[in-house]
Each structure stands twice: as C-alpha cells, then as structure tokens.
Design a protein around this motif. Structure first.
Motif, PDB file in Angstrom:
ATOM      1  N   THR A   1      -4.733   2.874   7.558  1.00 47.59           N
ATOM      2  CA  THR A   1      -3.966   3.186   6.230  1.00 47.59           C
ATOM      3  C   THR A   1      -6.178   3.477   5.192  1.00 47.59           C
ATOM      4  O   THR A   1      -7.073   2.759   5.401  1.00 47.59           O
TER       5      THR A   1
ATOM      6  N   VAL B   1       2.955   2.451   3.445  1.00 52.10           N
ATOM      7  CA  VAL B   1       2.401   2.747   4.716  1.00 52.10           C
ATOM      8  C   VAL B   1       2.035   1.604   4.494  1.00 52.10           C
ATOM      9  O   VAL B   1       1.922   1.232   6.099  1.00 52.10           O
TER      10      VAL B   1
ATOM     11  N   GLY C   1       1.518  11.164  -2.490  1.00 52.05           N
ATOM     12  CA  GLY C   1       1.709   9.653  -1.985  1.00 52.05           C
ATOM     13  C   GLY C   1       3.397   9.323  -2.332  1.00 52.05           C
ATOM     14  O   GLY C   1       3.949  10.151  -2.320  1.00 52.05           O
TER      15      GLY C   1
ATOM     16  N   ASP D   1       0.845  -1.327   0.179  1.00 52.62           N
ATOM     17  CA  ASP D   1       0.158  -0.421  -0.331  1.00 52.62           C
ATOM     18  C   ASP D   1       1.253   1.272   0.025  1.00 52.62           C
ATOM     19  O   ASP D   1       2.141   1.459   0.437  1.00 52.62           O
TER      20      ASP D   1
ATOM     21  N   GLY E   1       1.307   5.574   0.012  1.00 54.69           N
ATOM     22  CA  GLY E   1       0.494   6.982   0.429  1.00 54.69           C
ATOM     23  C   GLY E   1       1.000   8.351   0.769  1.00 54.69           C
ATOM     24  O   GLY E   1       2.357   7.409   0.744  1.00 54.69           O
ATOM     25  N   PRO E   2       0.604   7.955   1.699  1.00 53.13           N
ATOM     26  CA  PRO E   2      -0.746   7.540   2.930  1.00 53.13           C
ATOM     27  C   PRO E   2      -1.425   8.579   1.770  1.00 53.13           C
ATOM     28  O   PRO E   2      -2.968   8.512   1.634  1.00 53.13           O
TER      29      PRO E   2
END
Length: 97
Positions: free
Chosen positions: A83, A70, A66, A57, A59-60
């Motif tokens: 998240t 995360v 981004g 993942d 990101g945030p």
C-alpha cells in the motif's frame, strides 16, 4: 484526561508540532494506554504509525480514490503490505523487504 477506561480520539495531533514534541506526545499516549484507556489516533505522521499497536490504512488513494480499508494490523506487517502507506512507512523505518 487520565480516567481509566476512557476512549480518546485524536485527529492529526502532531500538526504543527516540533519533532521533539512528537516524542513527548507519544509518551503521553503510551501513559494513557498503560493506564487502561483506549486511544484512537487519525494521523499521517510516520513516527506515530510506527509507534502504534494497530494501524487501519484507508485507500487506495486520497479523496474519491480512497475510503476502503486496504490494510489493518500491526505496523510491522504494514511495512510488508503493498500500500502507499506501507511503502512510506517502510522507507521511514528503513526496512528492507
């Protein structure tokens, strides 16, 4: 596409697909992995994330917010992560925290 040991990278393969076709795609991806291939999918569709063996993942947020990892791990752990993707996946699978 069914060579053993190949690496496949797919970018948003569910775009434009009917939900029934997403299930067909997931079956195809399973067969590729079961045949000894590596499949990397860049995807926002929760069904694909929930079906994955491993999720990374980023990101945030989106765009300039981004670009950092995360979370990384199995989907079952992502639904516990704090998240944006984890919260959406948790809602999708109907999991209580």
């Amino acid at each position: 596409m069914a060579k053993k040991g190949a690496v496949y990278v797919l970018d948003e393969p569910t775009t434009g697909l009917h939900l029934a076709d997403v299930d067909t795609l997931l079956g195809l991806l399973d067969r590729l992995v079961d045949a000894g291939n590596t499949v990397i999918v860049i995807e926002h569709h929760q069904a694909v994330m929930a079906h994955a063996d491993w999720v990374i993942d980023l990101g945030p947020g989106a765009g300039h917010d981004g670009g950092r990892v995360v979370f990384e791990g199995p989907p079952a752990e992502l639904i516990e992560a704090d998240t944006l993707t984890g919260r959406h996946l948790r809602d999708y699978v109907g999991a209580d925290r």
